[in-house]
Design a protein around this motif. Structure first.
Motif, PDB file in Angstrom:
ATOM      1  N   GLY A   1       0.667  -1.063   0.131  1.00  0.00           N
ATOM      2  CA  GLY A   1      -0.113   0.164  -0.085  1.00  0.00           C
ATOM      3  C   GLY A   1       0.811   1.253  -0.009  1.00  0.00           C
ATOM      4  O   GLY A   1       0.419   2.466   0.212  1.00  0.00           O
ATOM      5  N   GLU A   2       2.145   1.101  -0.012  1.00  0.00           N
ATOM      6  CA  GLU A   2       3.035   2.346  -0.224  1.00  0.00           C
ATOM      7  C   GLU A   2       2.865   3.080  -1.602  1.00  0.00           C
ATOM      8  O   GLU A   2       2.927   4.111  -1.591  1.00  0.00           O
ATOM      9  CB  GLU A   2       4.629   1.918  -0.161  1.00  0.00           C
ATOM     10  N   VAL A   3       2.791   2.563  -2.944  1.00  0.00           N
ATOM     11  CA  VAL A   3       2.637   2.938  -3.905  1.00  0.00           C
ATOM     12  C   VAL A   3       1.745   2.301  -4.748  1.00  0.00           C
ATOM     13  O   VAL A   3       1.931   1.442  -5.324  1.00  0.00           O
ATOM     14  CB  VAL A   3       4.032   3.547  -4.660  1.00  0.00           C
ATOM     15  N   SER A   4       0.486   2.755  -5.188  1.00  0.00           N
ATOM     16  CA  SER A   4      -0.624   2.139  -5.956  1.00  0.00           C
ATOM     17  C   SER A   4      -0.336   2.186  -7.729  1.00  0.00           C
ATOM     18  O   SER A   4       0.120   3.156  -7.914  1.00  0.00           O
ATOM     19  CB  SER A   4      -1.860   2.705  -5.771  1.00  0.00           C
ATOM     20  N   LEU A   5      -0.182   0.932  -8.003  1.00  0.00           N
ATOM     21  CA  LEU A   5       0.066   0.937  -9.315  1.00  0.00           C
ATOM     22  C   LEU A   5      -0.865   1.320 -10.292  1.00  0.00           C
ATOM     23  O   LEU A   5      -0.708   1.463 -11.531  1.00  0.00           O
ATOM     24  CB  LEU A   5       0.690  -0.670  -9.790  1.00  0.00           C
ATOM     25  N   ASP A   6      -1.993   1.422  -9.775  1.00  0.00           N
ATOM     26  CA  ASP A   6      -3.237   2.136 -10.474  1.00  0.00           C
ATOM     27  C   ASP A   6      -3.108   3.544 -10.637  1.00  0.00           C
ATOM     28  O   ASP A   6      -3.583   4.037 -11.526  1.00  0.00           O
ATOM     29  CB  ASP A   6      -4.537   1.886  -9.713  1.00  0.00           C
ATOM     30  N   SER A   7      -2.385   3.978  -9.970  1.00  0.00           N
ATOM     31  CA  SER A   7      -2.016   5.697  -9.965  1.00  0.00           C
ATOM     32  C   SER A   7      -0.700   5.957 -10.694  1.00  0.00           C
ATOM     33  O   SER A   7      -0.434   7.041 -11.162  1.00  0.00           O
ATOM     34  CB  SER A   7      -2.409   6.350  -8.536  1.00  0.00           C
ATOM     35  N   TRP A   8       0.286   5.021 -10.161  1.00  0.00           N
ATOM     36  CA  TRP A   8       1.693   5.363 -10.339  1.00  0.00           C
ATOM     37  C   TRP A   8       2.320   4.516 -11.283  1.00  0.00           C
ATOM     38  O   TRP A   8       2.021   3.226 -11.047  1.00  0.00           O
ATOM     39  CB  TRP A   8       2.444   5.417  -9.176  1.00  0.00           C
ATOM     40  N   ARG A   9       3.057   4.900 -12.532  1.00  0.00           N
ATOM     41  CA  ARG A   9       4.067   3.838 -13.233  1.00  0.00           C
ATOM     42  C   ARG A   9       5.282   4.228 -12.822  1.00  0.00           C
ATOM     43  O   ARG A   9       5.938   5.372 -12.916  1.00  0.00           O
ATOM     44  CB  ARG A   9       3.582   4.117 -14.520  1.00  0.00           C
ATOM     45  N   ALA A  10       5.906   3.171 -12.653  1.00  0.00           N
ATOM     46  CA  ALA A  10       7.731   3.319 -12.322  1.00  0.00           C
ATOM     47  C   ALA A  10       8.285   3.534 -13.758  1.00  0.00           C
ATOM     48  O   ALA A  10       7.834   2.859 -14.779  1.00  0.00           O
ATOM     49  CB  ALA A  10       8.154   1.997 -11.789  1.00  0.00           C
ATOM     50  N   VAL A  11       8.942   4.750 -13.525  1.00  0.00           N
ATOM     51  CA  VAL A  11       9.759   4.858 -14.791  1.00  0.00           C
ATOM     52  C   VAL A  11      11.117   4.844 -14.729  1.00  0.00           C
ATOM     53  O   VAL A  11      11.980   4.742 -15.826  1.00  0.00           O
ATOM     54  CB  VAL A  11       9.184   6.515 -15.342  1.00  0.00           C
ATOM     55  N   SER A  12      11.612   4.847 -13.611  1.00  0.00           N
ATOM     56  CA  SER A  12      13.165   4.600 -13.342  1.00  0.00           C
ATOM     57  C   SER A  12      13.406   3.865 -11.668  1.00  0.00           C
ATOM     58  O   SER A  12      12.774   4.346 -11.180  1.00  0.00           O
ATOM     59  CB  SER A  12      13.773   5.837 -13.693  1.00  0.00           C
ATOM     60  N   VAL A  13      14.565   3.127 -12.007  1.00  0.00           N
ATOM     61  CA  VAL A  13      14.974   2.761 -10.492  1.00  0.00           C
ATOM     62  C   VAL A  13      16.297   2.440 -10.782  1.00  0.00           C
ATOM     63  O   VAL A  13      16.919   2.316 -11.608  1.00  0.00           O
ATOM     64  CB  VAL A  13      14.163   1.230 -10.393  1.00  0.00           C
ATOM     65  N   LYS A  14      16.897   2.927  -9.600  1.00  0.00           N
ATOM     66  CA  LYS A  14      18.345   3.048  -9.002  1.00  0.00           C
ATOM     67  C   LYS A  14      18.721   2.361  -8.154  1.00  0.00           C
ATOM     68  O   LYS A  14      18.182   2.614  -6.865  1.00  0.00           O
ATOM     69  CB  LYS A  14      19.098   4.330  -9.255  1.00  0.00           C
ATOM     70  N   ARG A  15      19.531   1.274  -8.211  1.00  0.00           N
ATOM     71  CA  ARG A  15      20.118   0.331  -6.903  1.00  0.00           C
ATOM     72  C   ARG A  15      21.070   1.097  -6.349  1.00  0.00           C
ATOM     73  O   ARG A  15      21.975   1.676  -7.186  1.00  0.00           O
ATOM     74  CB  ARG A  15      20.430  -0.771  -7.309  1.00  0.00           C
ATOM     75  N   ASN A  16      21.248   1.259  -5.132  1.00  0.00           N
ATOM     76  CA  ASN A  16      22.535   1.875  -4.341  1.00  0.00           C
ATOM     77  C   ASN A  16      23.180   0.768  -3.630  1.00  0.00           C
ATOM     78  O   ASN A  16      22.667  -0.189  -3.237  1.00  0.00           O
ATOM     79  CB  ASN A  16      21.742   2.803  -3.357  1.00  0.00           C
ATOM     80  N   ARG A  17      24.491   1.245  -3.533  1.00  0.00           N
ATOM     81  CA  ARG A  17      25.104   0.155  -2.797  1.00  0.00           C
ATOM     82  C   ARG A  17      24.991  -0.193  -1.213  1.00  0.00           C
ATOM     83  O   ARG A  17      25.340  -1.460  -0.895  1.00  0.00           O
ATOM     84  CB  ARG A  17      26.745   0.753  -2.785  1.00  0.00           C
ATOM     85  N   ASP A  18      24.193   0.645  -0.702  1.00  0.00           N
ATOM     86  CA  ASP A  18      24.003   0.490   0.641  1.00  0.00           C
ATOM     87  C   ASP A  18      22.888  -0.321   0.687  1.00  0.00           C
ATOM     88  O   ASP A  18      22.160  -0.396   1.847  1.00  0.00           O
ATOM     89  CB  ASP A  18      24.069   1.862   1.134  1.00  0.00           C
ATOM     90  N   GLY A  19      22.194  -1.026  -0.257  1.00  0.00           N
ATOM     91  CA  GLY A  19      20.980  -1.665  -0.051  1.00  0.00           C
ATOM     92  C   GLY A  19      19.552  -0.844  -0.262  1.00  0.00           C
ATOM     93  O   GLY A  19      18.648  -1.536   0.150  1.00  0.00           O
ATOM     94  N   THR A  20      19.762   0.373  -0.689  1.00  0.00           N
ATOM     95  CA  THR A  20      18.523   0.884  -0.886  1.00  0.00           C
ATOM     96  C   THR A  20      18.408   1.232  -2.273  1.00  0.00           C
ATOM     97  O   THR A  20      19.279   0.923  -3.299  1.00  0.00           O
ATOM     98  CB  THR A  20      18.456   2.444  -0.355  1.00  0.00           C
ATOM     99  N   VAL A  21      16.956   1.625  -2.862  1.00  0.00           N
ATOM    100  CA  VAL A  21      16.911   2.047  -4.218  1.00  0.00           C
ATOM    101  C   VAL A  21      16.160   3.261  -4.088  1.00  0.00           C
ATOM    102  O   VAL A  21      15.238   3.562  -3.211  1.00  0.00           O
ATOM    103  CB  VAL A  21      15.717   0.850  -4.557  1.00  0.00           C
ATOM    104  N   ASP A  22      16.330   3.857  -5.250  1.00  0.00           N
ATOM    105  CA  ASP A  22      15.504   5.146  -5.464  1.00  0.00           C
ATOM    106  C   ASP A  22      14.593   4.521  -6.696  1.00  0.00           C
ATOM    107  O   ASP A  22      15.160   4.107  -7.565  1.00  0.00           O
ATOM    108  CB  ASP A  22      16.530   5.982  -6.003  1.00  0.00           C
TER     109      ASP A  22
END
Length: 93
Positions: free
Chosen positions: A14-35
């Motif tokens: 329930g953090e980000v509804s794919l009914d309303s939002w489309r992922a356009v870019s993802v970046k993995r970070n070395r510290d185990g996080t993602v943007d």
């Protein structure tokens, strides 16, 4: 976790509804996080889109994704920010 799994996990939680939002870019970070950068499917236009940036921690052992930060913005917000950041030092308000 694969990128698709991370995006699906954010939707499932329930953090980000794919009914309303489309992922356009993802970046993995070395510290185990993602943007993850999303574009709104219901608000905004092609010329004036609305974006959501999500910064999340990926816990691979538990296969969980936890949102650390989220910001909704428009292109004009980025232009304002870049103009401010690019000013010479000492030229504040």
């Amino acid at each position: 976790m694969e990128i698709k799994e991370i995006i699906e996990e954010l939707d499932k939680n329930g953090e980000v509804s794919l009914d309303s939002w489309r992922a356009v870019s993802v970046k993995r970070n070395r510290d185990g996080t993602v943007d993850v950068l999303y574009r709104n499917l219901q608000i905004g236009t092609d010329d004036d889109p609305v974006f959501l940036w999500v910064y999340a921690n990926v816990i691979y052992e538990e296969r969980k994704v936890r949102v650390l930060e989220r910001i909704t913005f428009k292109k004009e917000d980025l232009l304002w920010l870049f103009r401010y950041v690019s000013k010479k030092k000492g030229e504040g308000l």
